[in-house]
Design an enzyme around this catalytic site. Structure first.
Site, mmCIF file in Angstrom:
data_model
loop_
_atom_site.group_PDB
_atom_site.id
_atom_site.type_symbol
_atom_site.label_atom_id
_atom_site.label_comp_id
_atom_site.label_asym_id
_atom_site.label_seq_id
_atom_site.Cartn_x
_atom_site.Cartn_y
_atom_site.Cartn_z
ATOM 1 N N ASN A 255 -5.983 2.743 -3.425
ATOM 2 C CA ASN A 255 -5.122 1.604 -3.778
ATOM 3 C C ASN A 255 -3.660 2.003 -3.752
ATOM 4 O O ASN A 255 -3.314 3.186 -3.861
ATOM 5 C CB ASN A 255 -5.480 1.054 -5.165
ATOM 6 C CG ASN A 255 -5.046 1.964 -6.294
ATOM 7 O OD1 ASN A 255 -5.780 2.891 -6.663
ATOM 8 N ND2 ASN A 255 -3.873 1.741 -6.859
ATOM 9 N N CYS A 256 -2.792 0.985 -3.596
ATOM 10 C CA CYS A 256 -1.354 1.167 -3.771
ATOM 11 C C CYS A 256 -0.972 0.397 -5.022
ATOM 12 O O CYS A 256 -1.796 0.186 -5.899
ATOM 13 C CB CYS A 256 -0.588 0.700 -2.538
ATOM 14 S SG CYS A 256 -0.765 -1.069 -2.200
ATOM 15 N N ALA A 257 0.258 -0.060 -5.115
ATOM 16 C CA ALA A 257 0.733 -0.694 -6.353
ATOM 17 C C ALA A 257 -0.021 -1.976 -6.688
ATOM 18 O O ALA A 257 -0.339 -2.230 -7.852
ATOM 19 C CB ALA A 257 2.224 -0.994 -6.241
#
Length: 324
Positions: A255-257
């Protein structure tokens, strides 16, 4: 334009709002490949043209519903804060700040919108009316784009690229938006006080913001299947895995932000954007085998739940594999 945006907001409790905007944003109702795809495909050409954006991409008027998330929710939150009792405002601020930032930055508005749906549905109707009016006014003054999300999407996919030949449109949009923030604030503050709406911080109201789960329970709406003792996040993780084609279709998960990043073996097994929106996601982006499920700021927690399911299934597969 007013009716389109009004319906997109007012139908949120039923989940039918996806059927309002999805054919325009992801389908071919307004543009051949959907507003999102055709916006980014032509964005470079738009930035180099001096012609008005409304003439260049008139279909972009059907993707202005994100303005209510940025400018409208800010006005609503301010009204909620200033109508709370002075001794409760610090606690109310602690509730409102994260909920408002989530709405403004990534376009996830559930805690604010479902609080009014739970306590005073007619106020949610006022919100939908104002949202439709704001979109109509913006379009009248030449504002178009791909603006269904929050401030991050607005800035990176619209405002920053368009600065230069279309700075005037960006300034116009922000100016109109701030005017509607003030309209939202005055309207909601007046109505909350006038009708003594029992929101957090007023009278004996519970010190909380309400969720879709609270709204569904109040109205006897049950979710898909038998949830048992599973948490909403666990249910969403299961539904997300299923939407990605199952554990065995997943090669990599991170995942990212705000996004769940997944590499799948067979992209044809991945469900539609509408499916993922029904599970609680904001949207989905497909690029071959690379899939991004836009979740919001709670994406790390969802990824952890997905990894638990993934690991558990793999462990079972290894246990049941025949000995060699």
């Amino acid at each position: 334009m007013w009716l389109y945006t009004f319906l997109e907001r007012i139908l949120i409790p039923t989940g039918l709002h996806h059927f309002v905007y999805a054919p325009f944003v992801f389908g071919n109702v307004a543009t051949p490949n959907g507003i999102t795809v055709d916006w980014f495909t032509n964005l470079e050409a738009f930035t180099q043209s001096t012609q008005s954006m409304k003439d260049l991409f008139p279909a972009g008027g059907f993707a202005l519903h994100g303005n209510s998330k940025i400018f409208g929710c800010t006005g609503i939150a301010l009204a909620m804060y200033h109508t709370a009792k002075p001794e409760n405002r610090q606690k109310v601020a602690a509730l409102l700040i994260p909920a408002t930032l989530t709405a403004v930055l990534v376009g996830i508005t559930e805690p604010l919108e479902f609080t009014f749906l739970f306590i005073a549905p007619w106020l949610f109707a006022i919100h939908a009316i104002l949202a439709g009016t704001m979109a109509m006014v913006m379009y009248t003054f030449g504002v178009v784009g791909n603006m269904g999300g929050g401030l991050i999407e607005f800035a990176t996919g619209n405002w920053i690229p368009l600065l230069g030949n279309h700075t005037g449109m960006v300034v116009t949009q922000i100016a109109i938006g701030l005017c509607f923030t003030a309209i939202y604030y005055v309207t909601f503050k007046y109505l909350i006080v006038k009708f003594d709406v029992p929101i957090a911080g007023r009278g004996d109201a519970e010190m909380k913001l309400h969720t879709k789960k609270d709204f569904n329970e109040k109205h006897g709406i049950t979710s898909k299947g038998d949830a048992g003792t599973a948490t909403p996040l666990q249910i969403q993780a299961v539904e997300t895995i299923e939407g990605l084609g199952g554990v065995h279709n997943i090669e990599d998960l991170s995942n990212c932000a705000t996004r769940l990043r997944v590499t799948v073996k067979d992209p044809s097994r991945v469900q539609t954007a509408e499916y993922f929106m029904e599970t609680g996601a904001v949207n989905i982006v497909k690029n071959g085998n690379a899939i991004q499920v836009i979740i919001g700021l709670n994406v790390p927690q969802l990824r952890e739940e997905c990894e638990k399911i993934y690991s558990a299934t793999k462990t079972v597969d290894m246990t049941m594999a025949p000995a060699t």
